[in-house]
Scaffold this motif. Sequence first.
Motif, short mmCIF file in Angstrom:
data_model
loop_
_atom_site.label_atom_id
_atom_site.label_comp_id
_atom_site.label_asym_id
_atom_site.label_seq_id
_atom_site.Cartn_x
_atom_site.Cartn_y
_atom_site.Cartn_z
N UNK A 180 0.85 -1.18 0.00
CA UNK A 180 0.00 0.00 0.00
C UNK A 180 0.89 1.24 0.00
N UNK A 181 0.51 2.25 -0.75
CA UNK A 181 1.30 3.47 -0.83
C UNK A 181 2.31 3.47 -1.96
N UNK A 182 2.31 2.41 -2.75
CA UNK A 182 3.21 2.32 -3.90
C UNK A 182 2.40 2.18 -5.19
N UNK A 214 8.93 -5.97 -17.45
CA UNK A 214 9.44 -5.75 -16.09
C UNK A 214 8.50 -4.79 -15.37
N UNK A 215 8.59 -4.79 -14.02
CA UNK A 215 7.72 -3.96 -13.20
C UNK A 215 8.57 -3.06 -12.31
N UNK A 216 8.18 -1.79 -12.24
CA UNK A 216 8.83 -0.82 -11.36
C UNK A 216 7.84 -0.34 -10.31
N UNK A 217 8.26 -0.30 -9.05
CA UNK A 217 7.43 0.19 -7.95
C UNK A 217 7.92 1.57 -7.53
N UNK A 218 6.98 2.51 -7.35
CA UNK A 218 7.30 3.89 -7.00
C UNK A 218 6.59 4.26 -5.71
N UNK A 219 7.36 4.78 -4.74
CA UNK A 219 6.77 5.29 -3.51
C UNK A 219 5.99 6.56 -3.84
N UNK A 220 4.71 6.57 -3.50
CA UNK A 220 3.86 7.69 -3.88
C UNK A 220 4.22 8.99 -3.16
N UNK A 273 10.73 7.61 -4.72
CA UNK A 273 11.81 6.62 -4.84
C UNK A 273 11.23 5.35 -5.49
N UNK A 274 12.04 4.68 -6.27
CA UNK A 274 11.52 3.51 -6.97
C UNK A 274 12.50 2.35 -6.92
N UNK A 275 11.96 1.18 -7.16
CA UNK A 275 12.76 -0.04 -7.27
C UNK A 275 12.19 -0.90 -8.39
N UNK A 276 13.08 -1.58 -9.12
CA UNK A 276 12.64 -2.55 -10.12
C UNK A 276 12.40 -3.88 -9.44
N UNK A 277 11.30 -4.52 -9.76
CA UNK A 277 10.97 -5.80 -9.18
C UNK A 277 11.89 -6.89 -9.74
N UNK A 278 12.03 -7.97 -8.96
CA UNK A 278 12.88 -9.07 -9.39
C UNK A 278 12.26 -9.78 -10.61
N UNK A 279 13.13 -10.33 -11.44
CA UNK A 279 12.75 -11.17 -12.58
C UNK A 279 11.99 -10.37 -13.66
N UNK A 280 11.74 -11.03 -14.73
CA UNK A 280 11.01 -10.47 -15.87
C UNK A 280 10.31 -11.61 -16.58
N UNK A 281 9.45 -11.27 -17.51
CA UNK A 281 8.76 -12.29 -18.30
C UNK A 281 8.85 -11.89 -19.77
#
Length: 208
Positions: free
Chosen positions: A4-6, A41-47, A51-59
Amino acid sequence: GSQVGYTYELYNNSYFPPLSTVTGTGQPLSFGLQNLSGTYKVRAINQLTQCFSWMHDSITLYPRPIAYDVVPTGPVCLGTTITLENSQTGVLYQLLKDNMYQLGSPVAGTGAPLPIGVAQQTGTYNVIAWYPDTQCSELMNGTVEVLPAPAIYTITPPGTHCAGTVVGISGTQQGFEYRLIRNNLMSTPVAIIYGNGSMMNFGPMYLP
């Protein structure tokens, strides 16, 4: 999962902008159906902080074959060649009967209209295509209904006769049209009758 919050962004081949954006719920997330080939790939961003992080793995999604039309359209007779209006190189095509039975061997695409096979049994035919290296497949557009040929009956009376003789046929089938042809002129039948399941007459014939 998610937080929550991302905000979670889906990217294809890392190209901006993202294809889809979903807000975290604390549960697993779905970005929905994706039809583009490429690496996701998926990137998560703090609302709050951005600040952001790339999620592990890809498809990686591979393309499916292009769906071309199966021809001819409409009901056809036994012995008809079933063809694709176009085809792709590097793709294999297989004739199917009643969505179950594979008929013949796969045919390699040429980049041009492609004969797939001859319908030798009654039923509903279509074509499936796939890439042999990835096995990604696609059912082609449309189906071809193959109907049985009419039963063969005898013209009556057989032999040579005088003008005015009533010409008939020894039997008929319902759902079939019977045309009396003179001197092989197929485009101009002398008479037409519609089968009723029994013997029928075309009427008296006067032309030699």
